[in-house]
Write an enzyme that holds these catalytic residues in place. Structure first.
Site, short mmCIF file in Angstrom:
data_model
loop_
_atom_site.label_atom_id
_atom_site.label_comp_id
_atom_site.label_asym_id
_atom_site.label_seq_id
_atom_site.Cartn_x
_atom_site.Cartn_y
_atom_site.Cartn_z
N GLU A 158 -0.47 1.21 -5.70
CA GLU A 158 -0.31 0.02 -4.87
C GLU A 158 -0.28 -1.24 -5.74
O GLU A 158 -1.25 -1.56 -6.41
CB GLU A 158 -1.48 -0.05 -3.88
CG GLU A 158 -1.69 1.26 -3.14
CD GLU A 158 -3.07 1.37 -2.49
OE1 GLU A 158 -3.69 0.33 -2.19
OE2 GLU A 158 -3.55 2.50 -2.30
N HIS A 207 0.86 -1.21 0.00
CA HIS A 207 0.00 0.00 0.00
C HIS A 207 0.89 1.25 0.00
O HIS A 207 0.91 2.04 0.96
CB HIS A 207 -0.88 -0.04 1.26
CG HIS A 207 -2.11 0.80 1.17
ND1 HIS A 207 -2.07 2.16 0.94
CD2 HIS A 207 -3.42 0.49 1.30
CE1 HIS A 207 -3.31 2.63 0.95
NE2 HIS A 207 -4.15 1.63 1.15
O1 TA6 Z 1 -5.99 0.87 -1.11
C1 TA6 Z 1 -7.01 1.81 -1.14
C2 TA6 Z 1 -7.87 1.68 0.09
O2 TA6 Z 1 -8.39 0.38 0.16
C3 TA6 Z 1 -8.96 2.73 0.05
O3 TA6 Z 1 -10.24 2.22 -0.20
C4 TA6 Z 1 -8.81 3.49 1.34
O4 TA6 Z 1 -9.78 3.30 2.25
C5 TA6 Z 1 -7.41 3.12 1.77
O5 TA6 Z 1 -7.11 1.87 1.28
C6 TA6 Z 1 -6.99 3.31 3.20
O6 TA6 Z 1 -7.42 2.30 4.04
P1 TA6 Z 1 -7.08 2.38 5.58
O7 TA6 Z 1 -7.66 1.15 6.19
O8 TA6 Z 1 -5.59 2.44 5.70
O9 TA6 Z 1 -7.71 3.64 6.11
#
Ligand code: TA6
Length: 307
Positions: free
Chosen positions: A282, A179
């Site tokens: 990502e 991520h």
């Molecule tokens: O990778 C994108 C995502 O899944 C978004 O939908 C967004 O919510 C982000 O990750 C962040 O997630 P988190 O659980 O770290 O707040």
């Protein structure tokens, strides 16, 4: 603890070395810092196995929220959190009770080994297995598994690789994703190339699917898309200037996320206009489940290059 005997043979973990002429690796119970003699560096928190800094030419390349918790109480907001074994939340029975994005980013990893035998690269390997998990999590996902996460710092590259090993006899299925919060000068002037013609699920539109029509995706507001089966590398540009290229192996999907509108509701996101200086691109395997039979091993990775 990840036992050495559980290590996939595909990954060679060297005898720990603290330094040589070209690189240093410093580790304590909380973090590992890699440094090349030419000045490039990476910092990894053992909590979550989270890369929280990547610096080259005196510049930080990853976004880390000013309000990110680095004390192990919450997944780190920024850097490269590790998503495993589920991306987001899923109703799939085997993972439905796990927290958002799984447990890898909220578990304490173990430093397995360091490799500093090249003038241009330095590598560390971290491990996570069933024994490292919080008992509550272990109850929710009771598979015997071993993860080996390798971080390789080069002069102009940062490589992250994951090996997933099924240590049990029953199969399990998983998602995995890096991520990565890239730092960009101005996201409203940033674009992503390499996605044209690719089908994506748009989470800002309830997951509806579309085909990308643009050869350079401009970030024009809240963006949360899962591009499925992206064949080649993606590039990130600031105006006409190429910033980064991301090459993947074993990771078919690319998620592009910028919380232009929703960052104000994210408690650990700071400063509030920080969304302007970051873009998550990502690399992952998240649109399909990877099924791993007992005793089998899966590998995937990314190389982020500075352009
Ligand atoms: O990778 C994108 C995502 O899944 C978004 O939908 C967004 O919510 C982000 O990750 C962040 O997630 P988190 O659980 O770290 O707040």
């Amino acid at each position: 603890m990840v036992e050495r005997s559980h290590k996939p043979s595909a990954i060679g973990v060297s005898v720990p070395t603290s330094s040589n002429e070209s690189a240093t690796v410093q580790a304590d119970s909380e973090r590992v810092t890699l440094k090349l003699a030419t000045g490039e560096s990476v910092v990894i928190l053992l909590y979550g196995g989270t890369v929280i800094s990547w610096q080259t030419a005196g510049q930080e390349r990853l976004f880390l929220s000013d309000a990110a918790k680095l004390d192990g109480t919450k997944a780190v907001r920024g850097g490269i959190p590790l998503v495993f074994p589920v991306f987001g939340k899923s109703e799939e029975k085997a993972v439905a009770s796990l927290p958002q994005h799984g447990f890898a980013r909220i578990s304490k990893w173990e430093l397995l080994g360091k490799t500093t035998d090249s003038s241009s690269h330095v590598q560390v390997d971290l491990g996570l297995s069933q024994q490292n998990l919080d008992p509550e999590i272990r109850q929710k996902w009771s598979h015997a598994f071993g993860l080996i996460y390798s971080v390789v710092l080069g002069r102009k590259t940062l490589e992250t690789k994951m090996v997933v090993r099924n240590e049990g006899t029953d199969s399990f299925a998983f998602h995995v994703l890096f991520h990565t919060y890239l730092k960009v000068p101005d996201v409203t002037n940033t674009s992503v190339g390499g996605l044209r013609g690719i089908t994506y699920a748009d989470k800002t539109q309830g997951g509806a699917t579309f085909e990308e029509s643009s050869s350079t995706l401009a970030i024009a507001g809240e963006t949360d898309r899962v591009y499925k089966s992206v064949p080649g590398p993606v590039t990130i540009q600031s105006g006409p200037d190429a910033l980064y290229r991301i090459e993947r192996s074993g990771l078919d999907d690319v998620v592009v996320w910028n919380p232009a509108e929703t960052s104000s509701q994210i408690g650990d996101f700071a400063p509030k206009d920080g969304w302007k200086s970051m873009l998550c691109v990502e690399a992952g395997s998240v649109s399909e489940w990877q099924k791993l039979e007992g005793g089998s091993v899966w590998e995937g990775g990314q190389v982020i290059s500075l352009l």
